[in-house]
Design a protein around this motif. Sequence first.
Motif, PDB file in Angstrom:
ATOM      1  N   VAL A  98     -23.664   5.735  49.019  1.00 41.75           N
ATOM      2  CA  VAL A  98     -23.185   5.764  47.636  1.00 41.75           C
ATOM      3  C   VAL A  98     -22.161   4.656  47.454  1.00 41.75           C
ATOM      4  O   VAL A  98     -21.495   4.232  48.399  1.00 41.75           O
ATOM      5  N   GLY A  99     -22.046   4.204  46.217  1.00 43.02           N
ATOM      6  CA  GLY A  99     -21.100   3.133  45.929  1.00 43.02           C
ATOM      7  C   GLY A  99     -19.757   3.624  45.458  1.00 43.02           C
ATOM      8  O   GLY A  99     -18.763   2.898  45.504  1.00 43.02           O
ATOM      9  N   ALA A 100     -19.713   4.895  44.972  1.00 41.42           N
ATOM     10  CA  ALA A 100     -18.463   5.456  44.475  1.00 41.42           C
ATOM     11  C   ALA A 100     -18.586   6.967  44.402  1.00 41.42           C
ATOM     12  O   ALA A 100     -19.701   7.516  44.356  1.00 41.42           O
ATOM     13  N   VAL A 101     -17.442   7.638  44.382  1.00 39.76           N
ATOM     14  CA  VAL A 101     -17.382   9.088  44.229  1.00 39.76           C
ATOM     15  C   VAL A 101     -16.425   9.409  43.089  1.00 39.76           C
ATOM     16  O   VAL A 101     -15.313   8.870  43.036  1.00 39.76           O
ATOM     17  N   ARG A 113      -6.632  30.432  53.531  1.00 45.14           N
ATOM     18  CA  ARG A 113      -6.078  29.690  54.661  1.00 45.14           C
ATOM     19  C   ARG A 113      -6.009  28.190  54.397  1.00 45.14           C
ATOM     20  O   ARG A 113      -6.012  27.376  55.325  1.00 45.14           O
ATOM     21  N   CYS A 114      -5.920  27.843  53.130  1.00 43.86           N
ATOM     22  CA  CYS A 114      -5.788  26.427  52.774  1.00 43.86           C
ATOM     23  C   CYS A 114      -4.954  26.313  51.503  1.00 43.86           C
ATOM     24  O   CYS A 114      -5.371  26.766  50.444  1.00 43.86           O
ATOM     25  N   ASP A 115      -3.772  25.705  51.606  1.00 46.49           N
ATOM     26  CA  ASP A 115      -2.884  25.572  50.457  1.00 46.49           C
ATOM     27  C   ASP A 115      -3.208  24.366  49.590  1.00 46.49           C
ATOM     28  O   ASP A 115      -2.648  24.235  48.492  1.00 46.49           O
ATOM     29  N   ASP A 116      -4.073  23.484  50.053  1.00 42.96           N
ATOM     30  CA  ASP A 116      -4.421  22.281  49.297  1.00 42.96           C
ATOM     31  C   ASP A 116      -5.923  22.042  49.406  1.00 42.96           C
ATOM     32  O   ASP A 116      -6.382  21.159  50.126  1.00 42.96           O
ATOM     33  N   CYS A 117      -6.675  22.852  48.671  1.00 46.48           N
ATOM     34  CA  CYS A 117      -8.142  22.760  48.768  1.00 46.48           C
ATOM     35  C   CYS A 117      -8.636  21.395  48.316  1.00 46.48           C
ATOM     36  O   CYS A 117      -9.539  20.814  48.937  1.00 46.48           O
ATOM     37  N   GLU A 118      -8.075  20.886  47.227  1.00 44.81           N
ATOM     38  CA  GLU A 118      -8.536  19.588  46.732  1.00 44.81           C
ATOM     39  C   GLU A 118      -8.210  18.474  47.722  1.00 44.81           C
ATOM     40  O   GLU A 118      -9.035  17.583  47.967  1.00 44.81           O
ATOM     41  N   GLY A 119      -7.008  18.523  48.305  1.00 45.87           N
ATOM     42  CA  GLY A 119      -6.650  17.507  49.283  1.00 45.87           C
ATOM     43  C   GLY A 119      -7.564  17.526  50.489  1.00 45.87           C
ATOM     44  O   GLY A 119      -7.977  16.477  50.994  1.00 45.87           O
ATOM     45  N   GLU A 120      -7.885  18.731  50.946  1.00 47.56           N
ATOM     46  CA  GLU A 120      -8.785  18.840  52.093  1.00 47.56           C
ATOM     47  C   GLU A 120     -10.179  18.330  51.744  1.00 47.56           C
ATOM     48  O   GLU A 120     -10.808  17.604  52.536  1.00 47.56           O
ATOM     49  N   LEU A 121     -10.678  18.688  50.561  1.00 48.47           N
ATOM     50  CA  LEU A 121     -12.012  18.234  50.149  1.00 48.47           C
ATOM     51  C   LEU A 121     -12.067  16.714  50.054  1.00 48.47           C
ATOM     52  O   LEU A 121     -13.011  16.076  50.555  1.00 48.47           O
ATOM     53  N   ILE A 122     -11.066  16.114  49.427  1.00 48.99           N
ATOM     54  CA  ILE A 122     -11.044  14.655  49.290  1.00 48.99           C
ATOM     55  C   ILE A 122     -10.994  13.992  50.665  1.00 48.99           C
ATOM     56  O   ILE A 122     -11.676  12.985  50.923  1.00 48.99           O
ATOM     57  N   GLU A 123     -10.206  14.553  51.573  1.00 48.76           N
ATOM     58  CA  GLU A 123     -10.111  13.984  52.915  1.00 48.76           C
ATOM     59  C   GLU A 123     -11.442  14.062  53.657  1.00 48.76           C
ATOM     60  O   GLU A 123     -11.844  13.103  54.351  1.00 48.76           O
ATOM     61  N   GLU A 124     -12.154  15.173  53.522  1.00 52.00           N
ATOM     62  CA  GLU A 124     -13.470  15.301  54.158  1.00 52.00           C
ATOM     63  C   GLU A 124     -14.464  14.302  53.562  1.00 52.00           C
ATOM     64  O   GLU A 124     -15.296  13.724  54.279  1.00 52.00           O
ATOM     65  N   ILE A 125     -14.392  14.105  52.269  1.00 51.19           N
ATOM     66  CA  ILE A 125     -15.271  13.117  51.626  1.00 51.19           C
ATOM     67  C   ILE A 125     -14.940  11.717  52.129  1.00 51.19           C
ATOM     68  O   ILE A 125     -15.844  10.903  52.392  1.00 51.19           O
ATOM     69  N   ARG A 126     -13.644  11.434  52.279  1.00 50.36           N
ATOM     70  CA  ARG A 126     -13.260  10.121  52.795  1.00 50.36           C
ATOM     71  C   ARG A 126     -13.828   9.893  54.186  1.00 50.36           C
ATOM     72  O   ARG A 126     -14.294   8.772  54.513  1.00 50.36           O
ATOM     73  N   ARG A 127     -13.842  10.894  55.040  1.00 56.29           N
ATOM     74  CA  ARG A 127     -14.403  10.751  56.380  1.00 56.29           C
ATOM     75  C   ARG A 127     -15.881  10.381  56.328  1.00 56.29           C
ATOM     76  O   ARG A 127     -16.379   9.643  57.172  1.00 56.29           O
ATOM     77  N   ILE A 128     -16.582  10.925  55.343  1.00 56.54           N
ATOM     78  CA  ILE A 128     -18.020  10.688  55.251  1.00 56.54           C
ATOM     79  C   ILE A 128     -18.323   9.303  54.694  1.00 56.54           C
ATOM     80  O   ILE A 128     -19.187   8.585  55.210  1.00 56.54           O
ATOM     81  N   GLY A 130     -16.271   6.662  54.365  1.00 59.45           N
ATOM     82  CA  GLY A 130     -15.560   5.535  54.939  1.00 59.45           C
ATOM     83  C   GLY A 130     -14.473   5.004  54.018  1.00 59.45           C
ATOM     84  O   GLY A 130     -14.232   5.529  52.928  1.00 59.45           O
ATOM     85  N   GLU A 131     -13.818   3.936  54.461  1.00 60.57           N
ATOM     86  CA  GLU A 131     -12.637   3.426  53.757  1.00 60.57           C
ATOM     87  C   GLU A 131     -12.971   2.529  52.580  1.00 60.57           C
ATOM     88  O   GLU A 131     -12.118   2.289  51.719  1.00 60.57           O
ATOM     89  N   THR A 132     -14.200   2.013  52.505  1.00 57.49           N
ATOM     90  CA  THR A 132     -14.493   1.004  51.476  1.00 57.49           C
ATOM     91  C   THR A 132     -15.076   1.592  50.204  1.00 57.49           C
ATOM     92  O   THR A 132     -15.099   0.921  49.165  1.00 57.49           O
ATOM     93  N   VAL A 133     -15.558   2.814  50.236  1.00 55.66           N
ATOM     94  CA  VAL A 133     -16.138   3.434  49.035  1.00 55.66           C
ATOM     95  C   VAL A 133     -15.019   4.099  48.238  1.00 55.66           C
ATOM     96  O   VAL A 133     -14.317   4.968  48.744  1.00 55.66           O
ATOM     97  N   PRO A 134     -14.822   3.691  46.975  1.00 56.02           N
ATOM     98  CA  PRO A 134     -13.716   4.262  46.200  1.00 56.02           C
ATOM     99  C   PRO A 134     -13.976   5.715  45.790  1.00 56.02           C
ATOM    100  O   PRO A 134     -15.102   6.092  45.465  1.00 56.02           O
ATOM    101  N   ILE A 135     -12.910   6.493  45.808  1.00 61.00           N
ATOM    102  CA  ILE A 135     -12.961   7.881  45.364  1.00 61.00           C
ATOM    103  C   ILE A 135     -12.030   8.022  44.171  1.00 61.00           C
ATOM    104  O   ILE A 135     -10.827   7.731  44.263  1.00 61.00           O
ATOM    105  N   GLY A 136     -12.581   8.453  43.039  1.00 61.23           N
ATOM    106  CA  GLY A 136     -11.801   8.700  41.839  1.00 61.23           C
ATOM    107  C   GLY A 136     -11.763  10.184  41.545  1.00 61.23           C
ATOM    108  O   GLY A 136     -12.764  10.875  41.711  1.00 61.23           O
ATOM    109  N   VAL A 137     -10.605  10.674  41.105  1.00 58.63           N
ATOM    110  CA  VAL A 137     -10.413  12.107  40.902  1.00 58.63           C
ATOM    111  C   VAL A 137      -9.736  12.357  39.563  1.00 58.63           C
ATOM    112  O   VAL A 137      -8.709  11.738  39.247  1.00 58.63           O
ATOM    113  N   GLU A 138     -10.303  13.292  38.803  1.00 55.03           N
ATOM    114  CA  GLU A 138      -9.637  13.791  37.597  1.00 55.03           C
ATOM    115  C   GLU A 138      -9.022  15.147  37.921  1.00 55.03           C
ATOM    116  O   GLU A 138      -9.679  16.016  38.493  1.00 55.03           O
TER     117      GLU A 138
END
Length: 491
Positions: A98-101, A113-128, A130-138
């Motif tokens: 994919v070119g963007a998320v 058992r997770c106080d930051d569900c969105e942060g964890e989800l974004i971090e897991e997406i970043r792992r998949i 990589g560093e060059t695909v931009p992630i945008g969040v509303e």
Amino acid sequence: MKIFTATLVTETNTFAPSPTGFGGYASFGIFHGDASKVDPDGPLGDGAVELHRLAVAQGHEVVESLSAMAQPSGRTVQAVYEGFRDEILADLRAALPVGAVVLILHGAMVAERCDDCEGELIEEIRRIVGETVPIGVELDLHCHFTEQMKRNADVIVCFKEYPHTDAIDRLREVYALTVATAEGRIRPVTAMHDCRMVGIWHTTREPMIGFVKRMQSLEGKDGVLSVSFGHGFPWGDVAETGARIWVITDNDEVKAQRIAAQLASELWDMREAARPTALLIDAALDRALAVDGGLVVLADVADNPGGGAPCDSTFILSRIVERGISNVALGCIYDIGAVQACKEAGVGTRLTLRIGGKSGVSSGTPLDLKVTVRALADDHRQTMGGTISRLGSAAWVSTDDDVDIVLMTLREQTFSPSAFTGLGIDLAGKRIVVVKSTQHFHAEFAPIAEEVLYVSAPGALTADFVNIPYRVRPPNFWPRVDNPFQDISHA
């Protein structure tokens, strides 16, 4: 370019006694890659529809994953959260490359058992991806803007308006900045300033109207890409609860830090003037009765289900009945049993009905009222702008003293006159309308109201921010501390 998108939205009141389970999400609808087709006018489908429209216009493709939303309540059951998270991640892996998320999230979702569900989800997406695909969040402006989110997303934008009348506009902003990043036209960097404040800010009155305009005046010039003020969600006891301002610039972190700090200073200076005011129940009723002509809207802010409250408190209704005040409409009360009793009785039947007060101490005492069933609906709805909100089965009942009450089976705040008029209640001649909402009602009720009053009734959502019983969130915040930037003993 292929753009991956998913929606996962709930706002967690960590003090609420009831967890948010699968059924809480199912009541809104859970869509597996087809929200834009199955529910295009609903709160889950409208964002996906807009993303498809924007992408097609530019020759891009959108791959749609999970869309799920729940009415605010207690922590999401861990297995439910993990199921949603894992579905999104599996769909992303299947969609690669994919070119963007672009993600539509809330920002205040907390699981067992997770106080930051969105942060964890974004971090897991970043792992998949990589560093060059931009992630945008509303995000919703009642988010907890966390370091984990900031570290893993390229673009994060929250709503500017409360009520949230600008959700689609902010989604367009996220999309544009994310695509521009993917195409190499910008290099977004973000700086955040912790305001060390906990509270509620109404953007429908000054000085907040001017503050929103001030943020907007900075965007789109001199390398400033976006400015956000995350109000925070006071009833979420997590480490990073509270107001935060963040600024995105085009590769200029120093400028972003300077502007964020300046805006935070301006917000601090207006902190007293920006505080919402509320009246005790009888004072609000007295003031409403003193208005000579025109509709007065009373907001039952403490029983707002949009903040995790039960939505069945009887404190205001009880005083209206006890004082014999007539020509009133009140809604909507979440009461499955009362609605069922009305359905069995039928339209036109007069009966003694036990209303509200069923969810706990914060709901007050149930009221046994003699009422007449005026109307019934199997799929009652209200609309805010072009978005449809479902209220489930509903009943309109009226007392002998001319108090009209709307009962519903899906817990939702009242933010549109259509919650009343859709059942046949004419608001034009009413003296008082009571709505169970903190602020979202304002967009559509204020234009028809002579006056809008906020009521400080008992309930689940206390506005006493000084005494919210935080155990996780550090205590160095205003108004608990007069100056949290100087009182280092609380740092």
